[in-house]
Design a protein around this motif. Sequence first.
Motif, PDB file in Angstrom:
ATOM      1  N   THR C   9      45.785  45.997  37.510  1.00 11.13           N
ATOM      2  CA  THR C   9      46.304  46.231  38.869  1.00 11.13           C
ATOM      3  C   THR C   9      46.512  44.944  39.664  1.00 11.13           C
ATOM      4  OG1 THR C   9      44.038  46.550  39.662  1.00 11.13           O
ATOM      5  CG2 THR C   9      45.270  48.529  39.043  1.00 11.13           C
ATOM      6  N   GLY C  10      46.185  43.816  39.072  1.00 13.15           N
ATOM      7  CA  GLY C  10      46.412  42.564  39.798  1.00 13.15           C
ATOM      8  C   GLY C  10      46.498  41.401  38.835  1.00 13.15           C
ATOM      9  N   LEU C  11      47.289  40.388  39.192  1.00 13.33           N
ATOM     10  CA  LEU C  11      47.455  39.219  38.330  1.00 13.33           C
ATOM     11  C   LEU C  11      47.363  37.945  39.162  1.00 13.33           C
ATOM     12  CD1 LEU C  11      50.628  40.374  36.317  1.00 13.33           C
ATOM     13  CD2 LEU C  11      48.249  40.526  35.548  1.00 13.33           C
ATOM     14  N   ARG C  73      37.471  21.306  37.749  1.00 17.71           N
ATOM     15  CA  ARG C  73      38.860  21.779  37.824  1.00 17.71           C
ATOM     16  C   ARG C  73      39.033  23.149  37.174  1.00 17.71           C
ATOM     17  NH1 ARG C  73      43.935  19.413  38.926  1.00 17.71           N
ATOM     18  NH2 ARG C  73      45.657  19.951  37.554  1.00 17.71           N
ATOM     19  N   SER C  74      38.252  23.424  36.122  1.00 19.31           N
ATOM     20  CA  SER C  74      38.368  24.715  35.446  1.00 19.31           C
ATOM     21  C   SER C  74      37.972  25.840  36.403  1.00 19.31           C
ATOM     22  CB  SER C  74      37.453  24.725  34.213  1.00 19.31           C
ATOM     23  OG  SER C  74      37.845  25.698  33.289  1.00 19.31           O
ATOM     24  N   SER C  75      36.867  25.646  37.099  1.00 20.53           N
ATOM     25  CA  SER C  75      36.429  26.640  38.083  1.00 20.53           C
ATOM     26  C   SER C  75      37.423  26.739  39.233  1.00 20.53           C
ATOM     27  CB  SER C  75      35.049  26.266  38.646  1.00 20.53           C
ATOM     28  OG  SER C  75      34.053  26.482  37.676  1.00 20.53           O
ATOM     29  N   GLN C  76      37.947  25.602  39.656  1.00 20.66           N
ATOM     30  CA  GLN C  76      38.928  25.636  40.750  1.00 20.66           C
ATOM     31  C   GLN C  76      40.153  26.464  40.352  1.00 20.66           C
ATOM     32  OE1 GLN C  76      39.880  21.633  42.006  1.00 20.66           O
ATOM     33  NE2 GLN C  76      37.760  21.146  42.519  1.00 20.66           N
ATOM     34  N   PHE C  77      40.631  26.252  39.118  1.00 23.52           N
ATOM     35  CA  PHE C  77      41.742  27.070  38.611  1.00 23.52           C
ATOM     36  C   PHE C  77      41.354  28.552  38.607  1.00 23.52           C
ATOM     37  CE2 PHE C  77      43.952  23.847  35.491  1.00 23.52           C
ATOM     38  CZ  PHE C  77      44.488  23.183  36.579  1.00 23.52           C
ATOM     39  N   ALA C  78      40.176  28.822  38.037  1.00 20.13           N
ATOM     40  CA  ALA C  78      39.758  30.212  37.833  1.00 20.13           C
ATOM     41  C   ALA C  78      39.579  30.929  39.166  1.00 20.13           C
ATOM     42  CB  ALA C  78      38.454  30.260  37.031  1.00 20.13           C
ATOM     43  N   VAL C  79      38.917  30.275  40.106  1.00 20.08           N
ATOM     44  CA  VAL C  79      38.674  30.917  41.401  1.00 20.08           C
ATOM     45  C   VAL C  79      39.995  31.129  42.143  1.00 20.08           C
ATOM     46  CG1 VAL C  79      37.544  30.672  43.641  1.00 20.08           C
ATOM     47  CG2 VAL C  79      36.319  30.030  41.559  1.00 20.08           C
ATOM     48  N   SER C  80      40.871  30.130  42.088  1.00 21.34           N
ATOM     49  CA  SER C  80      42.169  30.272  42.761  1.00 21.34           C
ATOM     50  C   SER C  80      42.951  31.443  42.176  1.00 21.34           C
ATOM     51  CB  SER C  80      42.985  28.982  42.616  1.00 21.34           C
ATOM     52  OG  SER C  80      42.275  27.892  43.145  1.00 21.34           O
ATOM     53  N   ALA C  81      43.001  31.498  40.843  1.00 25.02           N
ATOM     54  CA  ALA C  81      43.736  32.590  40.184  1.00 25.02           C
ATOM     55  C   ALA C  81      43.076  33.934  40.486  1.00 25.02           C
ATOM     56  CB  ALA C  81      43.794  32.350  38.673  1.00 25.02           C
ATOM     57  N   ALA C  82      41.739  33.946  40.553  1.00 22.47           N
ATOM     58  CA  ALA C  82      41.029  35.194  40.839  1.00 22.47           C
ATOM     59  C   ALA C  82      41.335  35.667  42.255  1.00 22.47           C
ATOM     60  CB  ALA C  82      39.519  34.989  40.660  1.00 22.47           C
ATOM     61  N   LYS C  83      41.385  34.734  43.202  1.00 23.87           N
ATOM     62  CA  LYS C  83      41.716  35.120  44.582  1.00 23.87           C
ATOM     63  C   LYS C  83      43.135  35.687  44.661  1.00 23.87           C
ATOM     64  CE  LYS C  83      38.636  32.430  47.494  1.00 23.87           C
ATOM     65  NZ  LYS C  83      38.528  31.407  48.556  1.00 23.87           N
ATOM     66  N   MET C  84      44.063  35.057  43.941  1.00 21.83           N
ATOM     67  CA  MET C  84      45.445  35.569  43.905  1.00 21.83           C
ATOM     68  C   MET C  84      45.466  36.983  43.331  1.00 21.83           C
ATOM     69  SD  MET C  84      47.613  32.490  42.185  1.00 21.83           S
ATOM     70  CE  MET C  84      46.884  30.871  42.303  1.00 21.83           C
ATOM     71  N   VAL C  86      43.024  39.243  43.087  1.00 21.51           N
ATOM     72  CA  VAL C  86      42.375  40.243  43.944  1.00 21.51           C
ATOM     73  C   VAL C  86      43.305  40.609  45.103  1.00 21.51           C
ATOM     74  CG1 VAL C  86      40.477  40.588  45.576  1.00 21.51           C
ATOM     75  CG2 VAL C  86      40.015  39.613  43.322  1.00 21.51           C
ATOM     76  N   GLU C  87      43.971  39.598  45.647  1.00 16.88           N
ATOM     77  CA  GLU C  87      44.913  39.876  46.741  1.00 16.88           C
ATOM     78  C   GLU C  87      46.080  40.721  46.240  1.00 16.88           C
ATOM     79  OE1 GLU C  87      46.419  36.380  48.772  1.00 16.88           O
ATOM     80  OE2 GLU C  87      47.866  37.662  49.835  1.00 16.88           O
ATOM     81  N   ASP C  88      46.564  40.377  45.058  1.00 18.20           N
ATOM     82  CA  ASP C  88      47.668  41.118  44.451  1.00 18.20           C
ATOM     83  C   ASP C  88      47.263  42.577  44.222  1.00 18.20           C
ATOM     84  OD1 ASP C  88      50.158  41.532  43.183  1.00 18.20           O
ATOM     85  OD2 ASP C  88      49.260  41.172  41.211  1.00 18.20           O
ATOM     86  N   ALA C 230      45.163  28.655  34.174  1.00 19.95           N
ATOM     87  CA  ALA C 230      44.255  29.805  34.232  1.00 19.95           C
ATOM     88  C   ALA C 230      45.074  31.075  34.402  1.00 19.95           C
ATOM     89  CB  ALA C 230      43.262  29.670  35.385  1.00 19.95           C
ATOM     90  N   GLY C 231      44.560  32.144  33.862  1.00 22.65           N
ATOM     91  CA  GLY C 231      45.180  33.450  34.044  1.00 22.65           C
ATOM     92  C   GLY C 231      44.097  34.465  34.344  1.00 22.65           C
ATOM     93  N   ILE C 232      44.308  35.264  35.365  1.00 24.17           N
ATOM     94  CA  ILE C 232      43.329  36.300  35.713  1.00 24.17           C
ATOM     95  C   ILE C 232      44.034  37.651  35.784  1.00 24.17           C
ATOM     96  CG2 ILE C 232      41.805  37.189  37.534  1.00 24.17           C
ATOM     97  CD1 ILE C 232      40.470  34.819  36.394  1.00 24.17           C
ATOM     98  N   LEU C 233      43.404  38.656  35.190  1.00 23.70           N
ATOM     99  CA  LEU C 233      43.907  40.023  35.289  1.00 23.70           C
ATOM    100  C   LEU C 233      42.810  40.877  35.933  1.00 23.70           C
ATOM    101  CD1 LEU C 233      44.823  38.732  32.339  1.00 23.70           C
ATOM    102  CD2 LEU C 233      45.968  40.942  32.129  1.00 23.70           C
ATOM    103  N   ILE C 234      43.189  41.701  36.880  1.00 23.63           N
ATOM    104  CA  ILE C 234      42.252  42.670  37.429  1.00 23.63           C
ATOM    105  C   ILE C 234      42.353  43.936  36.578  1.00 23.63           C
ATOM    106  CG2 ILE C 234      41.577  44.043  39.446  1.00 23.63           C
ATOM    107  CD1 ILE C 234      41.275  41.015  39.898  1.00 23.63           C
TER     108      ILE C 234
END
Lengths: 86, 399, 408
Positions: C9-11, C73-84, C86-88, C230-234
């Motif tokens: 439901t989110g990317l 930087r890995s965490s910065q990528f991951a957290v940024s992608a996760a915030k995107m 979750v918002e998505d 980084a890639g995050i999927l909800i």
Amino acid sequence: MNKEEIKEAIRGMIIEIAEDMDIDEEAITDDAKFVSDMGLDSMALLEVLATMEKKFGVSIPETEFPNITSINQCTDTVEKYLVAKS
Amino acid sequence: MHSKKIYITSSGIISSFGIGLNAFKEGLSKPPVTSAFKDFEFHSLDPAISCITVNGFDPVAVLGKKGLRLKDHATKLILGSFEQGLKEIMEHTDDDNRPGICVGTAFGSVQSIGDFLSDSIVNGVNIVNPQAFANTVINSPTGNTNIKFVARNLSTTVSTGFNSGIDALIYAFNYMQRGYIEAIVAGGLEELSYYSMLGLQRTGLISSTGKGLPFSKEADGVVPGEGCALFLFDTEESMKTNNRTPVVEVVGTASAFDPSLAQNGQSDGDVAAHVLSEVCNDAGISTNDVGFIASSASGNRLTDSIEAAAIKKVFDTNVPVTAYKAFTGECYGVSGALNLACAITDLKNGQISGIGNSYSCFNSIPLVFSPIKKDNTFCIVNSVSCDGNCSAVLIKNVE
Amino acid sequence: MSQNRVVITGLGLVTPIGIGNDTFWKAAVAGKNGVRPLVQFDPTEFRTKTGGEVLDFNPSSYLTDEEIERMGRSSQFAVSAAKMAVEDAGISIGEENPYKFAVCMGTTMGEPQILEKGVKIKYKTGDASDIPSDLPRQYPCGTIPANVARTLKTKGPIIITPTACAAGNYAIGYGYDLIQLGKVDVVVSGGSDPFSGIAFTGFNRLLATTSDVCRPFDLNRNGMAVSEGAGILILERLEHALARGAKIYAEILGYGLGCDAYKMTIPDPAGSGGIMAFKKAIHNTGIALEDIDYISAHGTGTVENDKIETLIVKEILKEHACKTPMSSIKSMIGHTMGAASAIEAAACALMIQNNVMLPTINYKDPDPECDLDCVPNIPKEKELNTVISNAYAFAGNCSSLVLRKYKG
């Protein structure tokens, strides 16, 4: 460093790798092919190349990689680049 | 309830107690050894730093001379652990049914990663041995083990800092509950290395007195340790088919994260308490049924105080609490699995090991100082890490 | 075996060709090349001068100064992608039970730049005590999911599977399992890896890096491109998603894992692990071979990988293989290590949503050993119902993830 000394050093290196890989000692001859006769994999060949560069202080171009095939062939390759260096 | 019953039927361990699970009985019967060890090169580190290295493990004697040239210490520890029966189980099981492998580790081999980096800095990026690169991936020790035993069914590495070992057990448990596989060798692995010692020292986590005092208000840090502890998880069906004998049953797991602990280094212990209640729920037992709690207390005052608060919230004061890290040291990614080995030893011997001299504890937690003789059925192996991870596994003794 | 259906439901995406779903998708459809001469990393001494870098990543867009200070930087990528992501997905975590949210991540190197920084300080000054005392705690890869969970204030299980370049699929798979088992309702899952000097050095030393761009399946392909992202999927339990009226990209049908158990850095020429992962994915999801509309390849651009991967697909799909397109987005973004399969899974979700297959760019000369339809150079429209995403890794870790269009 003369040719025999180079060969001796390369032989020692190959024996160390081969022993660890449980390769039969009799299979290790100066003419034996690393892959087809001794069963070394491509990673071991890369290590042989890297160790030769380190041990003899020469830079061997990647194009020579296909020539990392036997103790004799390696000796010729190292000699060539040692001469080029001096 | 769980769709599958899961038993531990075998183990392979290298610890400061020695080789194998049998070494734990004697190790836990003596007061913990927390003196300095010197067979370890610390370079510019303070030579007074204490750590607890594995005892009696000679890789060549255990594994033979061949095939070790490119293997790092972490990989030797895991391969060595297989030599206590797990190896035969792997070799005598046909390809399709061969157990998977799931290992928790905080660092993989940080010695290999750091050495590769150091070599490329000192000698040059075009000199470093290409074969050494393979050891720099965190899953290298696990992967090497899959390769050695041609174990194709599963190769998983789990990393959650201090909780890695226990979280690997939970991963394996869940993976089996999903019906993907019938048997997994699961556990933890951590090597002591220059780089990890340096990191711990710079972070200020290491005890300067060389004494890890679990739950003590006077504790001044942890004594780092190392080891590998692996367990064969079998479904009931796999256990019967392969004619294996159960040691304990894994009856419940729980895991949660404490954002406040991770954010501020402060916590009321509610999340850790949630995990302790949840692991009992998951096992379908009451908190009153728990014989004792194998805590993760190590001498780190922050996490020890939070774990003590959590235990106080969930359990009556008559449930004894042990802290095996007094014996093993803080072994990072293997600590949860080592705690499980200690807990199994105590369950099997009808006792709860004591950690020696008594002192005043956080929340007056009922820490066992002198050994208690008592037959127990259920034990919680708990873990609280300073990163905020809280996990627990509940085991049941099998007669 | 499936009691709880799981949907995406989110990317959230951080890649060398774009940050955020829309930017990434537009760039990918346009076939943008993200493998370029390196800027942030000095490649002077190396055989290869190119790679993937996320040059327009500005952590301040997503994180506070305090957060940036304490994360690699890995965490910065991951957290940024996760915030995107979750918002998505439009989820307000604060209004839900935080114990029902898990974080499952994957990585290859973790936070290598932290170790690189520490070791460089030591060699520069000769004194290890010059290493800042708050640096070492940023290194263990377990900090990546911890940073995500800490920032999002979730309280469910967190985990990272550092299973090299298949790690994203491992993490998504485990997240799917946690929902299946009823442990949680929502999983923030994916992978992250920053540009790593160790990895760049290592792949160079293995002579595995490309001379310029990444050209998977091409006759003249000559290597992979080290990259970052980084890639995050909800992932969400279907009922949970429906109850809050969420938009659904696709459904996760299941996955399969296997292992070559052959060599650490050489894939099994017979493709044993990849074949096993693919077979298990089919078995676990119950899909039919002819149902597979598209395959997202591991497709690194090395001679060996692409050849063996073609063999694996032919071995499984038999006569259907030649009718099943298989492209590699690594041609555009390079090899983002542990993030790769997560970014690829996100790309699959977008492909399913748009009914468009992303191309393999830089493709010129066909290789008889890689003779499947690689969707060369330009995207292709196709009704995409069932999609498989394959990812392989060091140690022979192999994974196949199955996604399907959600139709109710």
